[in-house]
Design an enzyme around this catalytic site. Sequence first.
Site, PDB file in Angstrom:
ATOM      1  N   GLU A 308       0.844  -1.192   0.000  1.00  0.00           N
ATOM      2  CA  GLU A 308       0.000   0.000   0.000  1.00  0.00           C
ATOM      3  C   GLU A 308       0.877   1.238   0.000  1.00  0.00           C
ATOM      4  O   GLU A 308       1.503   1.580   1.020  1.00  0.00           O
ATOM      5  CB  GLU A 308      -0.932   0.012   1.216  1.00  0.00           C
ATOM      6  N   LYS A 439      -9.414 -14.364  15.515  1.00  0.00           N
ATOM      7  CA  LYS A 439      -9.528 -13.992  14.092  1.00  0.00           C
ATOM      8  C   LYS A 439     -10.942 -13.649  13.649  1.00  0.00           C
ATOM      9  O   LYS A 439     -11.290 -13.843  12.488  1.00  0.00           O
ATOM     10  CB  LYS A 439      -8.950 -15.106  13.201  1.00  0.00           C
ATOM     11  N   ASP A 515       0.905 -14.095  12.666  1.00  0.00           N
ATOM     12  CA  ASP A 515      -0.214 -14.625  11.876  1.00  0.00           C
ATOM     13  C   ASP A 515      -1.028 -13.428  11.383  1.00  0.00           C
ATOM     14  O   ASP A 515      -1.708 -12.763  12.178  1.00  0.00           O
ATOM     15  CB  ASP A 515      -1.069 -15.536  12.773  1.00  0.00           C
ATOM     16  N   HIS A 611      -1.542  11.235  -1.267  1.00  0.00           N
ATOM     17  CA  HIS A 611      -1.698   9.912  -1.892  1.00  0.00           C
ATOM     18  C   HIS A 611      -1.348   9.972  -3.365  1.00  0.00           C
ATOM     19  O   HIS A 611      -0.682   9.102  -3.901  1.00  0.00           O
ATOM     20  CB  HIS A 611      -3.132   9.398  -1.703  1.00  0.00           C
TER      21      HIS A 611
END
Length: 622
Positions: A308, A439, A515, A611
């Site tokens: 990103e 999760k 993870d 951006h």
Amino acid sequence: MTLDTIVTTLVISVGLLSGVHRLEVLSCFACLAVLVNYIVFITFYPACLSLTLGVSRASGGNFIKKDNNPVVERVKLIMSVGLVVVHTHKWLAFKKDVEDAFQSFVLEEPFEDHGQWSYGNVVVLTLLVTLIVFECKNDQKQSCFKTQTVFALNEEIKNKEVQTDSLRICSSTNTKPCFEDPAAFLVDEDFKDFHKNTTCRSLQDCLTVYQSNLCANDLTDEEVILLVKNKTIALYEIEKVVNNPERAVQIRRKLLGVQDLPYKSYDYSKIMNVCCENVIGYVPIPLGVAGPLFLDNQLIYVPMATTEGCLIASTNRGCRALLQCGVKSNLIADGMTRGPVVRFCSAIRATEVMLWLEQPQNFAKIKASFDTTSNYARLIKLRSRIAGRLLFIRFVATTGDAMGMNMLCKGTEAALTTLHRHFPDLEIVSLSGNFCTDKKPSAINWLEGRGKSVVCETVVPQKIVTTILKTTPEKLIDVNTSKNLIGSAMAGSIGGFNAHAANIVTAVFIATGQDPAQNVGSSNCITLMEARGADLYVSCTMPSIEVGTVGGGTGLPAQAACLEMLGAKGANVVEPGANSGRLARIVCGAVLAGELSLMAALASGDLVKSHLRHNRYNKDRV
Ligand code: ADP
């Protein structure tokens, strides 16, 4: 006539020749049973004839069925030869008895003179010689195959003259390639010469080589692929059978036709049976660094793996704004969780057990069994909730430097066994009852914490806010209240009272071998801003950062190097848990830097501009 028929016939004949009356009678019954199917081939000589015929046809693959185990077939052959020897011996020694037996039960015309015996011996001899020749031929063929390289893809294949069933394409003469369209398996530069260098024996030969020692070292890549397609070797066990992780990766890529994926220069032995299965390469993710982050009086460069654009640049700006004031962090709580669900016959009974667990002496019993499962996992509390006759028990434990999921599973299982001993009517529905919660978004992690609960704070001088962040404390506080507090409340958010904590959490997680799926709970964060005189007070509170510095992907070379950068690599032998705690504090500090920068961009209306500068600077329209 198959080898099985020969063996059956020979065995029955031995019974008939044994001279033991009961055995002879039994053999007669066996004969009658077999007679239904093999009426013509019940006697020894036609069987021999059949064997000879079978052997002569063996090169065509009819004698031994292709899908039979070659070891078993060989044993049968040896058995047949042995039985022939027994027959010969028996007949020579007890000629009279044998003739009687055959006269009574089977043979229409018994052997009467030595001329016929000579004929019999000739048949037996022929049989033996044929077998020996067959064996030699077979061996020769196999050794020949080992050195034989089968040439380029010929016009025959291009014209699809090969059979459609690719598994049956390899003829025993090995003049055809293994696949209907070998080009389908061409991958990478390395494999562009596939057509020229393909070594491939027939499926039967490959099976024989493979099954002789359950190892594929003596098979070419194409032959292994043949066995995978035949389902003799499972896709996931190629590493095991070729005993070479990188070769296994290459084979799997050929099989799947994967081309544009990197796979070289990677130590696959480190991930085998630990981190990844069915490996076909790796996906490179660029790694950047933000910092230095001035955290708890230390300058730290934070590695972030992301695709990103702007994320690292933005976090870096936040770090720059914090360089002078620094950030202070605190570990509020530490406890990984697992929440099984158990069932009882009634809600009353479930409640009884819940109350039993709340008694300190009973908690001690459960803790004792939990703690025996690990040197590091230590049960610190239980939280129980009832839903009808279901009981959810949330086990909370410290796990040293490990993130702790495996440890919690083991400990919880042992504890449930103990609980079951006290309450035999307890039914374990699931070791994980989503009361953990792992999760998945959940209020319980936000409220009670999971893993490391951390808070970070700082006071950013007004001057820094205006010069580096290009805004004012007032504007930042206003945007933070409107967006992160009221906006998230309006959205009904749980734990999402922040601008983009998940961005920083995930990038650091990927870099350090965490993870990545645990970014769900780990990104829970509330960002608060208030005026401190003319300056800006900022804090980030993150109650459920699920991190470890041992186990999982943390030991892989690249990930371990990132942890090393952070001074949090591996196990802390002096103070287990100190490294994982440090990592959690760094995550929270980096989040604070990221929050400050993004919030400033929003407050100043600079977000789109920056951006575009970093991502799509040469495009007016996006
Ligand atoms: P997890 O429980 O996070 O899934 P593992 O199953 O890989 O992680 O367990 C971590 C392993 O590391 C355990 O075998 C544990 O004994 C070992 N270990 C060594 N040092 C430490 C430490 N300081 N903290 C936690 N575990 C450690």
